[in-house]
Design a protein around this motif. Structure first.
Motif, short mmCIF file in Angstrom:
data_model
loop_
_atom_site.label_atom_id
_atom_site.label_comp_id
_atom_site.label_asym_id
_atom_site.label_seq_id
_atom_site.Cartn_x
_atom_site.Cartn_y
_atom_site.Cartn_z
N MET A 49 0.75 -1.09 0.22
CA MET A 49 0.19 -0.04 -0.01
C MET A 49 0.78 1.17 -0.17
O MET A 49 0.12 2.51 -0.01
N ILE A 50 2.06 1.06 0.12
CA ILE A 50 2.93 2.51 0.09
C ILE A 50 2.95 2.93 -1.67
O ILE A 50 3.29 4.07 -1.48
N HIS A 51 2.15 2.32 -2.36
CA HIS A 51 2.28 2.84 -3.83
C HIS A 51 1.36 4.18 -3.72
O HIS A 51 1.59 4.85 -4.51
N LEU A 52 0.39 4.25 -2.84
CA LEU A 52 -0.53 5.31 -2.38
C LEU A 52 0.35 6.52 -2.04
O LEU A 52 -0.49 7.62 -2.10
N CYS A 53 1.43 6.40 -1.72
CA CYS A 53 2.36 7.54 -1.49
C CYS A 53 3.05 8.24 -2.52
O CYS A 53 3.94 9.04 -2.32
N HIS A 94 0.77 -8.39 -7.91
CA HIS A 94 1.52 -9.52 -8.63
C HIS A 94 3.05 -9.79 -8.29
O HIS A 94 3.46 -10.50 -8.21
N ALA A 95 3.66 -8.61 -7.68
CA ALA A 95 4.98 -8.64 -7.25
C ALA A 95 5.31 -7.47 -6.29
O ALA A 95 4.74 -6.41 -6.55
N PRO A 96 6.29 -7.82 -5.25
CA PRO A 96 6.19 -6.46 -4.39
C PRO A 96 6.82 -5.31 -5.09
O PRO A 96 7.79 -5.48 -5.92
N LEU A 97 6.80 -4.15 -4.64
CA LEU A 97 7.59 -3.05 -4.98
C LEU A 97 8.90 -3.20 -4.00
O LEU A 97 8.94 -3.76 -2.86
N ARG A 98 9.91 -2.75 -4.85
CA ARG A 98 11.34 -2.64 -4.03
C ARG A 98 12.05 -1.30 -3.89
O ARG A 98 12.02 -0.68 -4.85
N ARG A 136 8.80 -4.37 -13.59
CA ARG A 136 7.85 -5.38 -13.35
C ARG A 136 6.73 -4.87 -13.08
O ARG A 136 6.28 -4.17 -12.33
N ARG A 137 5.68 -5.68 -13.50
CA ARG A 137 4.26 -5.68 -13.15
C ARG A 137 3.99 -5.83 -11.72
O ARG A 137 4.34 -7.08 -11.25
N ALA A 138 3.66 -4.78 -10.81
CA ALA A 138 3.45 -4.98 -9.35
C ALA A 138 2.03 -5.24 -9.01
O ALA A 138 1.92 -5.85 -8.17
N LEU A 139 1.33 -4.14 -9.46
CA LEU A 139 -0.13 -4.43 -8.92
C LEU A 139 -1.07 -3.77 -9.78
O LEU A 139 -0.58 -2.74 -10.69
N THR A 140 -2.36 -4.24 -9.80
CA THR A 140 -3.53 -3.52 -10.43
C THR A 140 -4.48 -2.88 -9.45
O THR A 140 -4.80 -3.65 -8.40
N GLU A 141 -4.85 -1.74 -9.70
CA GLU A 141 -5.73 -1.15 -8.62
C GLU A 141 -6.90 -0.51 -9.28
O GLU A 141 -6.70 0.25 -10.18
N ARG A 142 -8.02 -0.81 -8.90
CA ARG A 142 -9.16 0.02 -9.15
C ARG A 142 -9.84 1.02 -8.38
O ARG A 142 -9.60 0.42 -6.90
#
Length: 278
Positions: A49-53, A94-98, A136-142
């Motif tokens: 969920m850090i992608h929201l930042c 799909h895969a973790p953020l690094r 790399r594909r990491a996540l898909t969010e709606r």
């Protein structure tokens, strides 16, 4: 109010792209906000969920609307309804953020729908975010964003029964400091989270509003704590608001193929409900 839904639906298919390096410093601030610890070294997995930042809009202060959001138009359609909130979402991991990688988010407007609610017209805008980390594909969010009319009293579900207590349960102090820190992490200028007089006098709420994405993040963290690993899919929906006038709880209950989760204040209704699947 006349709303030209055909005009607004002309935004369907629009895209925007944001990219930003994921640093150990950001992970440190994220962990501090949620009282958690993890590695801050390059190459380490970043917390879910850090992608929201990352890659949030950076409109100049002079281009913000009266609610603190960027003015209407641009990527999101110019819905004339004055109140905007995040209503629901669904994530596939799909895969973790690094840490140390550049995170790229491609956002697409999928749908714009007008409905009639108890308080008047509601306009729902659905956005899909495709997130990559280091190519790399990491996540898909709606994301489902809802726009509504201004009203004298805040919306809610006063007739809803009190939420049950989950088998796993955590208490959260809904302090202004916590809300401010999360707004800062996500570069979120929405005044309902930090400006008490605006929130009370303009939006009709009794206190500062607890962020929906922050509740979702805490529920996913609880799911990871209960099962020992982050889920592969996470869906959530906001049902009623939480305010800094009361502490709230995170709750989890096992189901046959999932973990059911929810937030609620003491003796209050379910505020956000979610399901995590592995």
């Amino acid at each position: 109010m006349d709303i030209d839904i055909d005009h607004l639906r002309g935004w369907i298919g629009r895209e925007e792209v944001h990219a930003e390096p994921l640093t150990g410093a950001l992970v440190g601030r994220f962990n501090a906000t949620f009282d958690r610890t993890s590695s801050l070294d390059d190459g380490a997995e970043a917390p879910p969920m850090i992608h929201l930042c990352l890659g949030q809009p950076t409109a100049p202060t002079t281009e913000l609307g009266p609610d603190g959001h960027p003015a209407r138009g641009g990527f999101l359609p110019p819905v004339p309804l004055p109140r905007r909130m995040w209503a629901a979402g669904a994530l596939e991991f799909h895969a973790p953020l690094r840490i140390g990688e550049t995170v790229r988010r491609r956002s697409v407007i999928e749908d714009v729908v007008l409905k009639e609610g108890r308080s008047g017209p509601l306009c729902f805008v659905t956005v899909t975010h495709h997130v990559e980390s280091g190519n790399r594909r990491a996540l898909t969010e709606r994301q489902d964003i809802v726009y509504r009319m201004a009203q004298a009293t805040a919306p809610g579900t006063p007739s809803a029964p009190p939420a049950p207590e989950g088998r796993s349960r955590r208490s959260v102090a809904a302090t202004p400091t916590l809300l401010f820190r999360y707004s800062a992490l996500t570069f979120n200028g929405h005044r309902i989270h930090y400006d008490r007089s605006y929130t009370r006098d303009e939006e009709g709420y009794p206190g500062l509003v607890v962020h929906g994405p922050m509740q979702a993040t805490m529920l996913l963290q609880l799911a990871q704590e209960v099962r020992g690993t982050p889920p592969a899919r996470f869906d959530f929906r906001s049902l009623s608001p939480l305010f800094d006038t009361h502490d709230f709880t995170l709750n989890a209950e096992e189901e046959a193929d999932a973990l059911r989760l929810w937030t609620a204040r003491d003796a209050g209704p379910v505020a956000m409900e979610a399901r995590a699947r592995w």
